[in-house]
Write an enzyme that holds these catalytic residues in place. Structure first.
Site, PDB file in Angstrom:
ATOM      1  N   ASN A 182      49.353  43.409  54.830  1.00  0.00           N
ATOM      2  CA  ASN A 182      50.733  42.968  55.101  1.00  0.00           C
ATOM      3  C   ASN A 182      51.348  43.575  56.336  1.00  0.00           C
ATOM      4  OD1 ASN A 182      50.944  45.472  53.957  1.00  0.00           O
ATOM      5  ND2 ASN A 182      52.769  44.982  52.746  1.00  0.00           N
ATOM      6  N   ASP A 243      32.958  51.638  50.987  1.00  0.00           N
ATOM      7  CA  ASP A 243      32.430  52.864  50.372  1.00  0.00           C
ATOM      8  C   ASP A 243      31.553  53.639  51.347  1.00  0.00           C
ATOM      9  OD1 ASP A 243      32.070  51.752  46.888  1.00  0.00           O
ATOM     10  OD2 ASP A 243      33.793  52.127  48.193  1.00  0.00           O
ATOM     11  N   GLY A 259      46.316  48.851  47.726  1.00  0.00           N
ATOM     12  CA  GLY A 259      46.532  48.831  46.280  1.00  0.00           C
ATOM     13  C   GLY A 259      45.683  49.836  45.537  1.00  0.00           C
ATOM     14  N   GLU A 277      49.031  55.586  50.621  1.00  0.00           N
ATOM     15  CA  GLU A 277      50.290  54.874  50.356  1.00  0.00           C
ATOM     16  C   GLU A 277      49.904  53.652  49.548  1.00  0.00           C
ATOM     17  OE1 GLU A 277      52.731  57.585  52.202  1.00  0.00           O
ATOM     18  OE2 GLU A 277      53.097  55.972  50.807  1.00  0.00           O
ATOM     19  N   ARG A 310      55.654  43.251  50.066  1.00  0.00           N
ATOM     20  CA  ARG A 310      55.892  44.575  50.656  1.00  0.00           C
ATOM     21  C   ARG A 310      55.836  45.591  49.523  1.00  0.00           C
ATOM     22  NH1 ARG A 310      61.138  44.462  51.431  1.00  0.00           N
ATOM     23  NH2 ARG A 310      61.258  46.377  52.692  1.00  0.00           N
ATOM     24  N   CYS A 311      55.201  46.722  49.763  1.00  0.00           N
ATOM     25  CA  CYS A 311      55.126  47.703  48.679  1.00  0.00           C
ATOM     26  C   CYS A 311      56.522  48.196  48.334  1.00  0.00           C
ATOM     27  CB  CYS A 311      54.240  48.853  49.087  1.00  0.00           C
ATOM     28  SG  CYS A 311      54.943  49.731  50.438  1.00  0.00           S
TER      29      CYS A 311
HETATM   30  N1  NDP Z   1      52.440  51.868  49.606  1.00  0.00           N
HETATM   31  C1  NDP Z   1      52.343  51.125  50.699  1.00  0.00           C
HETATM   32  O1  NDP Z   1      52.836  51.477  51.789  1.00  0.00           O
HETATM   33  C2  NDP Z   1      51.615  49.835  50.640  1.00  0.00           C
HETATM   34  C3  NDP Z   1      50.957  49.398  49.507  1.00  0.00           C
HETATM   35  N2  NDP Z   1      50.332  48.192  49.504  1.00  0.00           N
HETATM   36  C4  NDP Z   1      49.704  47.737  48.272  1.00  0.00           C
HETATM   37  O2  NDP Z   1      48.422  47.145  48.578  1.00  0.00           O
HETATM   38  C5  NDP Z   1      48.272  45.952  47.837  1.00  0.00           C
HETATM   39  C6  NDP Z   1      48.148  44.772  48.771  1.00  0.00           C
HETATM   40  O3  NDP Z   1      47.545  45.122  49.976  1.00  0.00           O
HETATM   41  P1  NDP Z   1      45.979  44.856  50.161  1.00  0.00           P
HETATM   42  O4  NDP Z   1      45.663  44.935  51.602  1.00  0.00           O
HETATM   43  O5  NDP Z   1      45.539  43.657  49.396  1.00  0.00           O
HETATM   44  O6  NDP Z   1      45.368  46.119  49.428  1.00  0.00           O
HETATM   45  P2  NDP Z   1      43.825  46.420  49.196  1.00  0.00           P
HETATM   46  O7  NDP Z   1      43.820  47.691  48.486  1.00  0.00           O
HETATM   47  O8  NDP Z   1      43.075  45.288  48.654  1.00  0.00           O
HETATM   48  O9  NDP Z   1      43.229  46.634  50.698  1.00  0.00           O
HETATM   49  C7  NDP Z   1      43.763  47.643  51.519  1.00  0.00           C
HETATM   50  C8  NDP Z   1      42.731  47.972  52.573  1.00  0.00           C
HETATM   51  O10 NDP Z   1      41.616  48.572  51.944  1.00  0.00           O
HETATM   52  C9  NDP Z   1      40.410  47.922  52.357  1.00  0.00           C
HETATM   53  N3  NDP Z   1      39.407  48.074  51.302  1.00  0.00           N
HETATM   54  C10 NDP Z   1      39.127  47.264  50.264  1.00  0.00           C
HETATM   55  N4  NDP Z   1      38.134  47.788  49.510  1.00  0.00           N
HETATM   56  C11 NDP Z   1      37.784  48.965  50.102  1.00  0.00           C
HETATM   57  C12 NDP Z   1      36.830  50.000  49.822  1.00  0.00           C
HETATM   58  N5  NDP Z   1      36.023  49.940  48.769  1.00  0.00           N
HETATM   59  N6  NDP Z   1      36.761  51.071  50.647  1.00  0.00           N
HETATM   60  C13 NDP Z   1      37.575  51.156  51.733  1.00  0.00           C
HETATM   61  N7  NDP Z   1      38.497  50.219  52.057  1.00  0.00           N
HETATM   62  C14 NDP Z   1      38.596  49.140  51.241  1.00  0.00           C
HETATM   63  C15 NDP Z   1      40.854  46.500  52.568  1.00  0.00           C
HETATM   64  O11 NDP Z   1      39.899  45.833  53.360  1.00  0.00           O
HETATM   65  P3  NDP Z   1      39.652  44.240  53.053  1.00  0.00           P
HETATM   66  O12 NDP Z   1      40.894  43.550  53.467  1.00  0.00           O
HETATM   67  O13 NDP Z   1      38.463  43.903  53.930  1.00  0.00           O
HETATM   68  O14 NDP Z   1      39.345  44.124  51.592  1.00  0.00           O
HETATM   69  C16 NDP Z   1      42.187  46.734  53.287  1.00  0.00           C
HETATM   70  O15 NDP Z   1      41.939  47.059  54.638  1.00  0.00           O
HETATM   71  C17 NDP Z   1      49.462  45.867  46.955  1.00  0.00           C
HETATM   72  O16 NDP Z   1      49.197  46.541  45.731  1.00  0.00           O
HETATM   73  C18 NDP Z   1      50.534  46.652  47.687  1.00  0.00           C
HETATM   74  O17 NDP Z   1      51.538  47.180  46.887  1.00  0.00           O
HETATM   75  C19 NDP Z   1      50.258  47.370  50.587  1.00  0.00           C
HETATM   76  C20 NDP Z   1      50.905  47.773  51.737  1.00  0.00           C
HETATM   77  C21 NDP Z   1      51.596  49.023  51.855  1.00  0.00           C
HETATM   78  O1  3PG Z   2      53.395  48.714  52.776  1.00  0.00           O
HETATM   79  C1  3PG Z   2      54.405  48.086  52.912  1.00  0.00           C
HETATM   80  O2  3PG Z   2      54.628  47.047  52.348  1.00  0.00           O
HETATM   81  C2  3PG Z   2      55.309  48.685  53.917  1.00  0.00           C
HETATM   82  O3  3PG Z   2      55.161  50.077  53.862  1.00  0.00           O
HETATM   83  C3  3PG Z   2      56.731  48.292  53.701  1.00  0.00           C
HETATM   84  O4  3PG Z   2      57.393  48.588  54.906  1.00  0.00           O
HETATM   85  P1  3PG Z   2      58.878  48.030  55.101  1.00  0.00           P
HETATM   86  O5  3PG Z   2      59.682  48.618  53.972  1.00  0.00           O
HETATM   87  O6  3PG Z   2      59.311  48.524  56.452  1.00  0.00           O
HETATM   88  O7  3PG Z   2      58.775  46.538  55.008  1.00  0.00           O
END
Ligand code: NDP
Ligand code: 3PG
Length: 509
Positions: A182, A243, A259, A277, A310-311
């Site tokens: 995102n 991994d 996630g 995060e 957005r998280c």
């Molecule tokens: N706290 C925060 O700031 C944020 C939290 N999130 C959370 O993340 C989720 C959505 O984002 P999303 O990108 O789908 O999250 P994912 O956890 O699916 O992916 C995050 C990143 O990890 C990579 N990844 C996946 N599997 C592995 C692995 N085994 N080892 C290393 N890296 C890996 C993904 O690559 P690939 O795309 O190739 O699978 C991507 O680059 C939601 O739960 C959201 O709340 C999202 C943004 C910010």
């Molecule tokens: O991971 C996310 O979704 C972002 O940390 C959120 O950032 P924002 O609050 O600036 O949209």
């Protein structure tokens, strides 16, 4: 235009985006590619090299060894100078990078440009902050501790990560930033810039959805003139190469945003510093004395910006029963004005990132409906596009009361006391942010202190920005703290040098 002009070298003649290693854009020896599906058309829009055979990763991580050592000897002001250059190039080319965000993750066009500009600002702020905090240290004397004379002077400073060679012969050199789909640019530079100003080398693993935007961002650092081999970017699905990267002995720091994957990584990564995060279930508590117009505006902005992906999105509204009907009406009126459609048209609500994500969101809605929640709008979906939906009268037995939709659906739980609202937030496995709307600052502070989250916003929706604020999650929402200063500190080590005097020395004369 993506992949053209100064960016033409990052794509090959077959239209496949390359990976970046040792200062060059390269085709993967795997010969395979990964399709990137446009969430709006649900058709392949880009292809990236499915890089990273294990041999390639080994070479990439080891190459950073020599480069990192010389980079660590680069004066802070020179590191900062290069970061400022990269920031300027990012902003100069915001249009093609924003176009990638529109096509890869269906980010509304205006928000896409904002993400790139915000990223340039983050890189520049990080350059300045790094020069400041890494240019300072501490001087301690021994006699401040009981039983000691002033025979020892301790000088401390923040140093880069280089750790001596390990018995296995691997020198742990590289930092591994892993951003989510995102914010594939902003949440990449939020890790890259602190790593670089701190004197580290890095191997970036971008999200699949958002990879091309990330590759364009990496090219801006290439154009800025960073030393060859200092920055690498490996493409390929996280499930296939993740991994191998996160458990590689040459990686000595992991900064991950995403996630539950982050929880799995933290269990596998071993003895390396982690910055995680992760997800959130940010609660929005509305007291009886709240400004309901302000609250409604923030609930819609907080709950539906970027279609709730957005998280820090508002993920559950906890409103006192006595003002619930008025609040729900105000929120509904604003939801009705949200535009729904293509990101190219700058619509407020655009398709969610994947079909599987849309299916997951739909499952939560159906569960809530079956258990008696009130749909304030008709549930509507076309492909990955889900119309904004407010679910009223949600109860704790419904999945959406606890799970993170990461979509444009928002549950409302009616409460009869503030304690009920706080208890619901604290019962969550998540602890990222929360917010409270009230005119009574004393109550707001008490609620903020009681909420088990990394941040509480008073009279505004949750948000990570501005990017120099500390940003952290508790419980399953993360490890450590992001935000520019905390990220720089997390990517350095403290070094103490103690001067031992033969006799105590206090003052002159
Ligand atoms: N706290 C925060 O700031 C944020 C939290 N999130 C959370 O993340 C989720 C959505 O984002 P999303 O990108 O789908 O999250 P994912 O956890 O699916 O992916 C995050 C990143 O990890 C990579 N990844 C996946 N599997 C592995 C692995 N085994 N080892 C290393 N890296 C890996 C993904 O690559 P690939 O795309 O190739 O699978 C991507 O680059 C939601 O739960 C959201 O709340 C999202 C943004 C910010
Ligand atoms: O991971 C996310 O979704 C972002 O940390 C959120 O950032 P924002 O609050 O600036 O949209």
């Amino acid at each position: 235009m993506a992949g053209s002009g100064v960016f033409k070298e990052i794509i090959d003649k077959d239209g496949v985006y390359k990976f970046y290693f040792d200062g060059e854009w390269r085709k993967s020896s795997s010969g395979k590619t990964v399709p990137i599906i446009n969430p709006t058309t649900r058709e392949t829009h880009f292809r990236v090299a499915r890089s990273c055979t294990q041999e390639e990763v080994k070479k990439i991580v080891e190459t950073s060894k020599a480069v990192q050592k010389s980079w660590a000897k680069t004066p802070l002001w020179k590191r900062a100078e290069l970061l400022h250059k990269a920031a300027a190039i990012l902003k100069e080319h915001k249009a093609p990078i924003a176009e990638c965000l529109v096509k890869e993750i269906a980010k509304p066009a205006k928000d896409a440009v904002t993400e790139v500009v915000r990223s340039g600002d983050l890189v520049s702020y990080c350059a300045e902050e790094g020069v400041r905090i890494l240019g300072e240290g501490q001087f301690l004397v021994s006699d401040s501790f009981p039983g000691n004379e002033r025979t020892k002077y301790c000088l401390t400073s923040k140093v880069t990560f280089t750790i001596s060679a390990f018995p296995t012969g691997c020198v742990r050199e590289s930092h591994l930033p892993i951003p989510p789909f995102n914010y594939p640019v902003n949440l990449a530079v939020s890790k890259i810039a602190p790593a670089l100003i701190a004197g580290n080398s890095l191997v970036l693993k971008p999200p699949t959805q958002g990879a091309v935007a990330a590759l364009h961002m990496v090219h801006c650092f290439h154009l800025a003139g960073f030393p060859k081999g200092l920055i690498s970017c490996v493409t390929g699905k996280g499930s296939e190469i993740g991994d191998f990267l996160t458990m590689h002995p040459g990686i000595n720091c992991i900064s991950f945003t995403g996630g539950d994957t982050g929880i799995a990584i933290s269990k596998k990564a071993g003895m390396v510093p982690l910055q995680m995060e992760l997800g959130g279930k940010d609660g929005c508590i509305i007291l009886e004395d709240a400004d309901l117009d302000l609250a409604a505006a923030n609930i819609v902005k907080g709950g539906f910006s970027y279609s709730g992906q957005r998280c820090t999105a508002v993920k559950v509204v906890l409103v006192m029963e006595s003002v619930a009907n008025t609040l729900v009406e105000k929120v509904q009126a604003k939801v009705a004005k949200l535009s729904v459609g293509r990101p190219e048209d700058d619509c407020d609500i655009t398709p969610v990132v994947t079909e599987s994500s849309a299916n997951f969101i739909e499952g939560l809605v159906m569960d809530a409906k079956e258990k008696g929640a009130t749909c304030c709008q008709e549930y509507k979906r076309e492909g990955n596009l889900i119309w904004p939906l407010l679910l009223d009268n949600v109860r704790p037995d419904m999945r959406i009361a606890w799970e993170e939709p990461f979509g444009p659906v928002l549950p409302v739980i009616r409460i009869n006391s503030v304690e009920e609202g706080i208890n619901h937030c604290n019962a969550s496995n998540f602890g990222l942010q929360g917010c409270v709307f009230t005119r009574d600052i004393n109550k707001a502070i008490l609620i903020s202190d009681a909420m088990e989250t990394g941040t509480v916003q008073i009279n505004s929706a949750p948000a990570r920005g501005p990017d120099h604020f500390p940003f952290q999650g508790l419980k399953d929402s993360g490890i450590g703290s992001q935000g520019i200063t905390n990220s720089i500190n997390m990517m350095t080590k403290t070094k103490s040098t103690v001067i031992n005097l033969p006799t105590p020395s206090y003052t002159v004369g």
